[in-house]
Design an enzyme around this catalytic site. Structure first.
Site, PDB file in Angstrom:
ATOM      1  N   HIS A 160     -87.092  84.396  38.800  1.00 16.39           N
ATOM      2  CA  HIS A 160     -86.435  83.141  38.465  1.00 16.39           C
ATOM      3  C   HIS A 160     -87.119  82.013  39.248  1.00 16.39           C
ATOM      4  O   HIS A 160     -87.648  82.233  40.338  1.00 16.39           O
ATOM      5  CB  HIS A 160     -84.959  83.248  38.875  1.00 16.39           C
ATOM      6  CG  HIS A 160     -84.075  82.210  38.276  1.00 16.39           C
ATOM      7  ND1 HIS A 160     -83.557  82.334  37.008  1.00 16.39           N
ATOM      8  CD2 HIS A 160     -83.592  81.042  38.759  1.00 16.39           C
ATOM      9  CE1 HIS A 160     -82.792  81.285  36.740  1.00 16.39           C
ATOM     10  NE2 HIS A 160     -82.808  80.475  37.794  1.00 16.39           N
ATOM     11  N   SER A 185     -83.257  77.349  33.853  1.00 21.86           N
ATOM     12  CA  SER A 185     -82.042  77.924  34.424  1.00 21.86           C
ATOM     13  C   SER A 185     -80.798  77.215  33.878  1.00 21.86           C
ATOM     14  O   SER A 185     -80.560  77.238  32.674  1.00 21.86           O
ATOM     15  CB  SER A 185     -82.130  77.864  35.951  1.00 21.86           C
ATOM     16  OG  SER A 185     -81.158  78.655  36.552  1.00 21.86           O
ATOM     17  N   ASP A 221     -85.731  88.620  37.012  1.00 23.62           N
ATOM     18  CA  ASP A 221     -84.677  87.615  37.107  1.00 23.62           C
ATOM     19  C   ASP A 221     -83.313  88.243  36.848  1.00 23.62           C
ATOM     20  O   ASP A 221     -83.134  88.915  35.829  1.00 23.62           O
ATOM     21  CB  ASP A 221     -84.968  86.531  36.054  1.00 23.62           C
ATOM     22  CG  ASP A 221     -84.008  85.365  36.083  1.00 23.62           C
ATOM     23  OD1 ASP A 221     -83.033  85.393  36.865  1.00 23.62           O
ATOM     24  OD2 ASP A 221     -84.238  84.415  35.312  1.00 23.62           O
TER      25      ASP A 221
END
Length: 315
Positions: A285, A163, A255
């Site tokens: 995610h 991320s 995501d």
């Protein structure tokens, strides 16, 4: 959702249902301390337990804003010179820390049989852009140059992160390509990274809420981090990708920032960069930190490790 519903794995459905029933405020409705505590809590609940390792050691290195905390993980007490993995945690540059990704780092060290050094960079909003990536770059350069402090000699650096940490992975790799450290980056592994601006993308509209990371959270992080639009250290898609080292790039199909990762994969392909692109179908995610609640995600994490070994020539 368009004409067809997206594929969602059964174990993912169960977790999403559980979280929906639990309710609770959105990230933007929490205080900073509450947001950080909730991120620690969900990983503590949802991730697999930490692995036992021979070495788990807290260290520091000098950084542009003071000492940067680091944590060294190794399945072996000592080892010959070789690649060192440098890990940058996710959490939007706002809510993650060494603890939120501790279990994952033990997994990487155990499965890759390489030393892992996790970087506890400065976070926003106390330290907005570019403090976080400045710390990540400083730590990577220090790890490349300080075998005595680590009791391990790096022959190369492997940058990896999820991320926001995936964003840092790409940014640090680019900085070390432009201005080399004492040893080269031999592989980069951005996992569901933010590479291009996700605001306005198809995936952020399609998965705005109900899939772990929300549009609300992305906007919360963006407001706190204050990335400069047009700066490649904020959105590394804007850099020149020629000369990028071998890459393992992973995205998740459910995501909201999926398309940002896909954009980066397309840029690598256009530049002729040797890379493996893996899109994990039916996962959200943060799947790397949800492996207890979503058991199938462990297999996907191991696919990333297999690709890393392949690209490092250690298959």
């Amino acid at each position: 959702m368009g004409n067809s519903e997206p594929f969602i794995r059964e174990d993912v459905k169960s977790l999403l249902k559980l979280l929906e029933e639990a309710g609770g405020p959105a990230l933007s409705e929490m205080t900073l301390d509450e947001a950080r505590a909730s991120y620690v809590a969900i990983h503590a609940m949802a991730d697999r337990p930490a692995r036992e390792l021979a070495v788990i050691q807290d260290l520091t290195c000098p950084g542009p804003g003071g000492e940067i905390p680091l944590r060294l993980y190794d399945a072996r007490e000592s080892r010959e010179p070789g690649p060192v993995i440098v890990f940058f945690h996710g959490g939007g540059y706002v809510i993650g820390d060494l603890e939120t990704h501790h279990n994952l780092c033990t997994e990487i060290a155990a499965q890759m049989d390489l030393p892992v050094v996790a970087v506890d960079y400065r976070r926003a909003p106390e330290h907005p852009f570019p403090a976080s990536v400045d710390d990540c770059e400083a730590a990577a350069r220090w790890i490349a140059s300080n075998p005595e402090a680590l009791s391990r000699t790096a022959t190369g650096i492997v940058t990896i992160g999820d991320s926001a940490g995936g964003n840092a992975t790409i940014v640090v790799t680019q900085q070390l390509s432009a201005n080399p450290a004492d040893v080269p980056v031999v592989l980069q592994v951005p996992i569901f990274p933010l590479a291009s601006d996700a605001i306005g993308s198809t995936s952020i509209k399609e998965f705005a809420e109900g899939f772990i990371l929300t549009k609300d959270a992305i906007e919360f992080f963006d407001l706190a981090y204050q990335p400069v639009r047009g700066d490649p250290r904020a959105f590394p898609i804007l850099s020149d990708h020629a000369g990028t080292p071998p890459t393992v790039l992973a995205t998740a199909s459910l995501d909201p920032i999926r398309d940002s990762g896909r954009d980066y994969g397309a840029a690598l392909a256009a530049a002729g960069v040797d890379h493996v692109f893996l899109e994990m179908k039916g996962l959200t995610h943060s799947f790397t930190n949800l492996r207890q609640a979503v058991p199938s995600a462990q297999v996907d994490l191991e696919r990333i490790f297999a690709a890393m070994k392949l690209m490092l020539g250690r298959a």
